[in-house]
Write a protein that holds these residues in place. Structure first.
Motif, PDB file in Angstrom:
ATOM      1  N   LEU A  90       0.878  -1.162   0.000  1.00  0.00           N
ATOM      2  CA  LEU A  90       0.000   0.000   0.000  1.00  0.00           C
ATOM      3  C   LEU A  90       0.918   1.215   0.000  1.00  0.00           C
ATOM      4  CD1 LEU A  90      -2.978   0.754   0.037  1.00  0.00           C
ATOM      5  CD2 LEU A  90      -2.850   0.836   2.530  1.00  0.00           C
ATOM      6  N   VAL A  91       0.865   2.029  -1.066  1.00  0.00           N
ATOM      7  CA  VAL A  91       1.795   3.129  -1.264  1.00  0.00           C
ATOM      8  C   VAL A  91       1.087   4.463  -1.021  1.00  0.00           C
ATOM      9  CG1 VAL A  91       3.311   4.275  -2.928  1.00  0.00           C
ATOM     10  CG2 VAL A  91       3.086   1.776  -2.962  1.00  0.00           C
ATOM     11  N   THR A  92       1.735   5.333  -0.245  1.00  0.00           N
ATOM     12  CA  THR A  92       1.240   6.690  -0.044  1.00  0.00           C
ATOM     13  C   THR A  92       2.205   7.640  -0.742  1.00  0.00           C
ATOM     14  OG1 THR A  92       0.335   6.090   2.122  1.00  0.00           O
ATOM     15  CG2 THR A  92       0.583   8.451   1.640  1.00  0.00           C
ATOM     16  N   PRO A  93       1.863   8.129  -1.942  1.00  0.00           N
ATOM     17  CA  PRO A  93       2.766   9.073  -2.620  1.00  0.00           C
ATOM     18  C   PRO A  93       2.838  10.399  -1.860  1.00  0.00           C
ATOM     19  CG  PRO A  93       1.193   8.095  -4.163  1.00  0.00           C
ATOM     20  CD  PRO A  93       0.729   7.754  -2.779  1.00  0.00           C
ATOM     21  N   VAL A  94       4.064  10.893  -1.715  1.00  0.00           N
ATOM     22  CA  VAL A  94       4.314  12.190  -1.087  1.00  0.00           C
ATOM     23  C   VAL A  94       4.858  13.093  -2.179  1.00  0.00           C
ATOM     24  CG1 VAL A  94       5.652  13.437   0.653  1.00  0.00           C
ATOM     25  CG2 VAL A  94       4.759  11.145   1.164  1.00  0.00           C
ATOM     26  N   VAL A  95       4.236  14.249  -2.365  1.00  0.00           N
ATOM     27  CA  VAL A  95       4.629  15.176  -3.428  1.00  0.00           C
ATOM     28  C   VAL A  95       5.442  16.307  -2.811  1.00  0.00           C
ATOM     29  CG1 VAL A  95       3.812  16.709  -5.261  1.00  0.00           C
ATOM     30  CG2 VAL A  95       2.546  14.612  -4.734  1.00  0.00           C
ATOM     31  N   GLY A  96       6.576  16.592  -3.444  1.00  0.00           N
ATOM     32  CA  GLY A  96       7.432  17.649  -2.931  1.00  0.00           C
ATOM     33  C   GLY A  96       7.943  18.559  -4.033  1.00  0.00           C
ATOM     34  N   TRP A  97       8.311  19.765  -3.619  1.00  0.00           N
ATOM     35  CA  TRP A  97       8.945  20.744  -4.507  1.00  0.00           C
ATOM     36  C   TRP A  97      10.387  20.872  -4.055  1.00  0.00           C
ATOM     37  CZ3 TRP A  97       8.704  22.819  -9.014  1.00  0.00           C
ATOM     38  CH2 TRP A  97       9.497  23.938  -9.309  1.00  0.00           C
ATOM     39  N   TRP A  98      11.311  20.651  -4.985  1.00  0.00           N
ATOM     40  CA  TRP A  98      12.731  20.706  -4.655  1.00  0.00           C
ATOM     41  C   TRP A  98      13.194  22.142  -4.795  1.00  0.00           C
ATOM     42  CZ3 TRP A  98      16.558  16.648  -7.027  1.00  0.00           C
ATOM     43  CH2 TRP A  98      17.621  16.462  -6.150  1.00  0.00           C
ATOM     44  N   ARG A  99      12.961  22.910  -3.740  1.00  0.00           N
ATOM     45  CA  ARG A  99      13.250  24.343  -3.702  1.00  0.00           C
ATOM     46  C   ARG A  99      14.740  24.627  -3.868  1.00  0.00           C
ATOM     47  NH1 ARG A  99      14.812  25.557   0.921  1.00  0.00           N
ATOM     48  NH2 ARG A  99      13.361  24.183   1.992  1.00  0.00           N
ATOM     49  N   ASP A 100      15.564  23.815  -3.235  1.00  0.00           N
ATOM     50  CA  ASP A 100      17.013  24.018  -3.253  1.00  0.00           C
ATOM     51  C   ASP A 100      17.682  22.693  -3.624  1.00  0.00           C
ATOM     52  OD1 ASP A 100      19.527  25.101  -2.925  1.00  0.00           O
ATOM     53  OD2 ASP A 100      19.484  25.006  -0.739  1.00  0.00           O
ATOM     54  N   PRO A 101      17.766  22.391  -4.931  1.00  0.00           N
ATOM     55  CA  PRO A 101      18.324  21.092  -5.345  1.00  0.00           C
ATOM     56  C   PRO A 101      19.761  20.892  -4.861  1.00  0.00           C
ATOM     57  CG  PRO A 101      17.197  22.129  -7.175  1.00  0.00           C
ATOM     58  CD  PRO A 101      17.284  23.160  -6.072  1.00  0.00           C
ATOM     59  N   SER A 102      20.006  19.696  -4.395  1.00  0.00           N
ATOM     60  CA  SER A 102      21.330  19.279  -3.958  1.00  0.00           C
ATOM     61  C   SER A 102      21.811  18.184  -4.921  1.00  0.00           C
ATOM     62  CB  SER A 102      21.261  18.751  -2.519  1.00  0.00           C
ATOM     63  OG  SER A 102      20.297  17.712  -2.426  1.00  0.00           O
ATOM     64  N   PRO A 103      23.102  17.903  -4.927  1.00  0.00           N
ATOM     65  CA  PRO A 103      23.591  16.841  -5.811  1.00  0.00           C
ATOM     66  C   PRO A 103      22.941  15.501  -5.459  1.00  0.00           C
ATOM     67  CG  PRO A 103      25.417  18.120  -4.923  1.00  0.00           C
ATOM     68  CD  PRO A 103      24.179  18.557  -4.185  1.00  0.00           C
TER      69      PRO A 103
END
Length: 184
Positions: A90-103
């Motif tokens: 059972l998967v709960t997708p979490v949506v995010g915005w990568w405000r400050d991308p890191s390597p």
């Protein structure tokens, strides 16, 4: 499901409902894994006893699998739970915005073969869309698929992206009869 402007290389897609800079972070699972070997997926995994909640699980797994710095991620929210019938998860997708991308990189070669960005405009391009067909136990399963450079996004990951793009009104009509063969 981590979105952001992940590099300085925009999509070459011309007509798109999204910015040509918008990317999504994906990984290719190691071919040696028992579950979904070689498939493209979002970073993610099981809840650990020490995880505060499902969001903490998602950020921990993304850090463990890709090396990203979670402090640069703004969590936008969770989507409803989705059953993954084949593996009974059972998967709960979490949506995010990568405000400050890191390597990011492959952290553990036993888990991942590649970590990469996929321009959303490229995924939305009808020329990069189709269906995959699987025959299992005398039944046929057809599902959405996206080509992302050298990678094929299919199965559960493609279903999540397809549903999200439809829900957001981003999807252009595409040929649902065009079959894209699965990798060998």
């Amino acid at each position: 499901m981590l979105f952001g402007v992940l590099d300085a290389v925009p999509s070459e897609a011309r007509a798109t409902p999204v910015s040509r800079d918008l990317d999504v972070l994906l990984l290719s699972r190691a071919a040696t894994l028992r579950s979904h070997p070689g498939q493209v997926a979002f970073p993610g995994g099981r809840v650990d006893a020490g995880d505060r909640d499902i969001v903490a699980t998602a950020l921990r797994e993304a850090r463990e699998e890709t090396g990203l710095d979670p402090s640069g991620v703004d969590v936008l929210g969770k989507l409803p739970e989705v059953p993954l019938a084949f593996s009974r998860h059972l998967v709960t997708p979490v949506v995010g915005w990568w405000r400050d991308p890191s390597p990011v990189r492959v952290v553990d070669e036993h888990e991942s073969a590649a970590v990469f960005r996929a321009p959303v405009a490229d995924l939305l391009d009808p020329a990069n869309r189709g269906v995959t067909v699987i025959h299992r136990d005398g039944r046929e399963w057809r599902g959405p698929a996206f080509t992302a450079g050298e990678h094929l996004v299919w199965g559960f990951t493609a279903m999540l992206l397809d549903a999200l793009f439809d829900r957001l009104g981003w999807a252009d009509p595409w040929d649902g009869t065009r079959e894209i063969p699965l990798p060998a």
